[in-house]
Design a protein around this motif. Structure first.
Motif, short mmCIF file in Angstrom:
data_model
loop_
_atom_site.label_atom_id
_atom_site.label_comp_id
_atom_site.label_asym_id
_atom_site.label_seq_id
_atom_site.Cartn_x
_atom_site.Cartn_y
_atom_site.Cartn_z
N UNK A 97 5.58 18.53 43.04
CA UNK A 97 4.82 18.84 44.14
C UNK A 97 3.43 18.96 43.96
N UNK A 98 2.80 18.33 44.69
CA UNK A 98 1.22 18.22 44.69
C UNK A 98 0.31 18.95 45.86
N UNK A 99 -0.61 19.63 45.39
CA UNK A 99 -1.52 20.17 46.40
C UNK A 99 -2.95 19.58 45.97
N UNK A 204 12.69 24.70 41.60
CA UNK A 204 14.06 25.70 41.68
C UNK A 204 15.45 24.65 41.57
N UNK A 205 16.42 25.37 41.10
CA UNK A 205 17.74 24.45 41.16
C UNK A 205 18.05 23.86 42.47
N UNK A 206 17.47 24.67 43.61
CA UNK A 206 17.76 23.90 44.99
C UNK A 206 17.11 22.83 45.22
N UNK A 243 16.12 25.06 52.83
CA UNK A 243 14.86 25.75 52.26
C UNK A 243 14.22 24.65 51.33
N UNK A 244 14.95 24.05 50.54
CA UNK A 244 14.74 23.20 49.47
C UNK A 244 13.92 22.02 50.07
#
Length: 317
Positions: A97-99, A204-206, A243-244
């Protein structure tokens, strides 16, 4: 996998090209290759690629106004440094994930997966591996990790040098200018990334499961499936999956599936013969049984009705 494209550098070549469709997007991206492409944003499809080629590297920007997802290949025989300058939504590059302010290094040896939910602007530098091995060899093993653009050094240098390219059109009549600009980019890379080892995204795992689900969906689009069947198959709760998906892609799993299928329908309609193709047959093929809703969603995504896609394609032949 698509056949690898050859790396071709033309020192002093300047690119500054807008695009309103994928063929033009490909044409404007020198030494890059886009394999599979999915449009996620609604409204007018728009973007711009700009940049300049030097002796051993090229740098510039990728400005993409709408959300999209694609698999691509970075320039051959290069390491590519991606600096996220503007992101108004969610960006996932490979499984990272990039910001804004994040830096990611891509290697040409394998395809990369990119998805964005909204508008993005990235500064991009592709450097020949022979030069990397000489100037900062440690970066050869730093791919698929997130770095930070320390004090915005890389981003600011790209902006300053690109401004020079635009303001001084005769800049590259002197070979020394090419070398000087290249040295500035190399030094900025060293200063920005110096002392960093990079980090992996702590998914996360999700979220890890969501990436597995994405891969599954991309290879199973013609099958009949539902969120419930996916939840059962991957042994994850519906809430966690929702949510994931939203944290990675900015949309729900159901919307994600719908967008993929709309894109596939668009591909079929774009390649269809208007005299022999029935729009409803293509809609059914991709799981759309409510034709009114299909047409509405299709037009929202592509700006035209399904039947108009066929007519537009025929008119261009």
């Amino acid at each position: 996998m698509a056949e690898r494209h050859e790396l071709v550098f033309h020192p002093g070549l300047i690119v500054n090209q807008e695009f309103f469709d994928y063929p033009a997007m490909q044409e404007s991206a020198k030494n890059w290759l886009f394999i599979s492409r999915y449009r996620f944003g609604t409204g007018t499809f728009y973007g711009c690629h700009d940049g300049v080629q030097l002796n051993h590297l090229q740098f510039g920007h990728a400005h993409r106004h709408e959300g999209m997802m694609f698999t691509g290949l970075s320039p051959k025989d290069c390491l590519t440094i991606v600096i996220m300058q503007i992101s108004t939504g969610y960006v996932c590059l490979n499984d990272l994930k990039m910001g804004e302010g994040d830096v990611l290094i891509l290697d040409d040896s394998k395809p990369y997966d990119f998805s964005s939910s909204h508008h993005t602007i990235m500064a991009i530098i592709s450097i020949r591996k022979t030069l990397v091995a000489t100037e900062f060899p440690w970066i050869l093993d730093a791919t698929d990790k997130i770095f930070k653009d320390k004090d915005n050094i890389l981003s600011d240098t790209v902006e300053n040098e690109w401004s020079r390219v635009l303001e001084e059109p005769d800049l590259f009549n002197n070979a020394d200018e090419l070398k000087e600009m290249e040295n500035k980019i190399i030094n900025a890379t060293k200063c920005s990334l110096e002392g960093q080892t990079g980090e992996r995204s702590h998914l996360t795992k999700g979220e890890k499961t969501a990436l597995e689900v994405r891969s599954f969906l991309l290879n199973s689009l013609e099958e009949t499936m539902s969120v419930q069947s996916i939840v059962e198959q991957f042994k994850i709760s519906e809430k966690t999956l929702l949510n994931s998906f939203k944290s990675l892609f900015g949309i729900t799993p159901k919307h994600f599936m719908n967008l993929l299928k709309l894109n596939k329908a668009h591909e079929d309609l774009r390649d269809a013969d208007a005299l022999t193709t029935n729009v409803s047959d293509i809609a059914i093929k991709w799981g759309f049984s409510h034709f009114g809703r299909f047409s509405k969603d299709y037009k929202a995504l592509f700006g035209v009705l399904p039947s108009e896609t066929i007519n537009l394609t025929q008119a261009s032949l």
